[in-house]
Enzyme design. Structure first.
Site, PDB file in Angstrom:
ATOM      1  N   GLU A 292       0.760  -1.347   0.165  1.00 28.37           N
ATOM      2  CA  GLU A 292      -0.206  -0.137  -0.486  1.00 28.37           C
ATOM      3  C   GLU A 292       0.604   1.326   0.431  1.00 28.37           C
ATOM      4  O   GLU A 292       0.136   2.521  -0.915  1.00 28.37           O
ATOM      5  CB  GLU A 292      -1.154   0.124   1.278  1.00 28.37           C
ATOM      6  CG  GLU A 292      -2.269  -0.969   1.267  1.00 28.37           C
ATOM      7  CD  GLU A 292      -2.932  -0.915  -0.446  1.00 28.37           C
ATOM      8  OE1 GLU A 292      -3.478   0.875  -0.178  1.00 28.37           O
ATOM      9  OE2 GLU A 292      -3.708  -1.734  -0.691  1.00 28.37           O
TER      10      GLU A 292
ATOM     11  N   CYS B 208     -18.990  -2.100 -17.335  1.00 29.01           N
ATOM     12  CA  CYS B 208     -19.159  -1.957 -15.762  1.00 29.01           C
ATOM     13  C   CYS B 208     -20.727  -2.404 -15.396  1.00 29.01           C
ATOM     14  O   CYS B 208     -21.604  -1.603 -15.424  1.00 29.01           O
ATOM     15  CB  CYS B 208     -18.994  -0.719 -15.393  1.00 29.01           C
ATOM     16  SG  CYS B 208     -18.868   0.479 -14.110  1.00 29.01           S
TER      17      CYS B 208
END
Length: 356
Positions: A37, A202
């Site tokens: 991260e 999507c």
DNA sequence: AAGTCGGGGGA
DNA sequence: TCCCCAGACTT
């Protein structure tokens, strides 16, 4: 659409289309997720992958990272940029050893108290590695939410940020939060991209405000831009008889903080004075081709000047730790990209010279 | 709220 | 060339 239906659609899409083979998705321990991260802040996945592999091989756990010299950590970060990330990672590892018995905390406030970890990164660690229902708000999630809800205004302002966090919280499911976090990032990275989003694939397209109004190109609202100022710097490349270059340790914070770089002055006059101090009237700079290095907030025009120490009667340098660095060998610590570039160029040049 | 912090990749 | 990218910290 209900928050529940939103996450269900995203999760269903992810099961068939999501990324499940990224290096940090194997053995997604809090430590591995944390390191990934941090590396992924302001840096794209493809760039991070080789850095992550090398970093984990060298620092496989919190204690190994905490006990390593900062120079080693910065060396493995060289070329990634935003070096405060590496300094914070190292400091946080030491704090985790001292205060948390070497275990990455599994608590939002404890994570956010560590240097370099904000709410989004803490949420990613907790959801991806600990199974907790914590939201994230990275660039991908911001883009998806801004488009889906037609949120106006730059996400750098507090008002917009608060609104986006509220939406992110609303949609994070209690179950499968880790998969949902990964799904939202994958959705933003692979479908809901900045340019030419693949709305046809999507799962949220039917209810997406940007899609319905044809405003995908305008949302999210971009940050206000101003012209980048340009600064100049003269890099002083001192080369000894063995082809080694003199490097100085930069101050621990600020630009390229804690990295090793060439002695640097801010004008040609200073460069000449520097050489005269070092070599008397006999010293001569060889001007290499200037080039521009662009940062997020300014452009740096770099003028490299080269001198061989055979012509020097004295070192003329005295500030801070210095080392002679042989290009091609392992550097003493972190090296900024343009410094590595110049060192490499001189190495190539000296090789071709010796072949003539 | 604005400025600081790198480097690279895509369009 | 321009924009932004799995942001956080300092002022």
């Amino acid at each position: 659409m209900s928050a529940d239906a939103f996450s269900r659609r995203v999760l269903a899409w992810w099961r068939d289309n999501g990324r499940k083979d990224l290096p940090w998705q194997h053995q997604p321990t809090p430590y591995r997720v944390w390191v990934s991260e941090i590396m992924l802040q302001q840096t794209q996945v493809a760039t991070v992958i080789p850095y992550f592999e090398r970093f984990m091989a060298q620092f496989p756990n919190v204690r190994m990272l905490a006990s390593a010299p900062l120079d080693d950590v910065l060396r493995h970060w060289s070329g990634l940029g935003y070096y405060a990330r590496a300094r914070n990672l190292h400091k946080a590892a030491q704090r985790i050893v001292a205060q948390h018995a070497g275990d990455v905390p599994d608590d939002l406030d404890a994570l956010c108290a560590l240097p370099g970890i904000g709410r989004s990164t803490a949420g990613a660690i907790l959801s991806l590695a600990c199974g907790q229902a914590q939201p994230i708000l990275d660039g991908n999630v911001k883009r998806v939410l801004c488009r889906y809800y037609g949120v106006e205004g730059w996400a750098g302002t507090n008002a917009v940020l608060r609104q986006l966090w509220r939406l992110a919280e609303r949609h994070t499911p209690e179950r499968e939060a880790g998969s949902y976090t990964q799904a939202m990032m994958d959705l933003g990275a692979t479908l809901c991209t900045r340019a030419q989003p693949a709305c046809g694939q999507c799962p949220l397209a039917a209810d997406c405000v940007a899609r319905r109004t044809g405003r995908q190109r305008e949302l999210p609202t971009p940050r206000p831009r101003r012209e980048l100022p340009e600064r100049e710097a003269w890099f002083l490349l001192l080369r000894d008889a063995e082809g080694r270059l003199l490097l100085e340790h930069r101050p621990p914070s600020g630009l390229w903080g804690g990295l090793w770089s060439f002695p640097e002055v801010s004008s040609r006059v200073e460069a000449d004075a520097w050489l005269e101090r070092a070599a008397g009237a006999g010293g001569v700079w060889q001007e290499l081709e200037a080039f521009t290095h662009t940062f997020s907030h300014f452009r740096l025009r770099i003028h490299p000047l080269l001198a061989d120490t055979e012509t020097l009667v004295a070192s003329g340098v005295k500030d801070g730790p210095q080392v002679w660095y042989k290009p091609g060998l392992s550097p003493p610590g972190g090296i900024a990209a343009p410094v590595a570039q110049l060192a490499h160029a001189l190495q190539v040049q000296s090789k071709s010279d010796s072949q003539e």
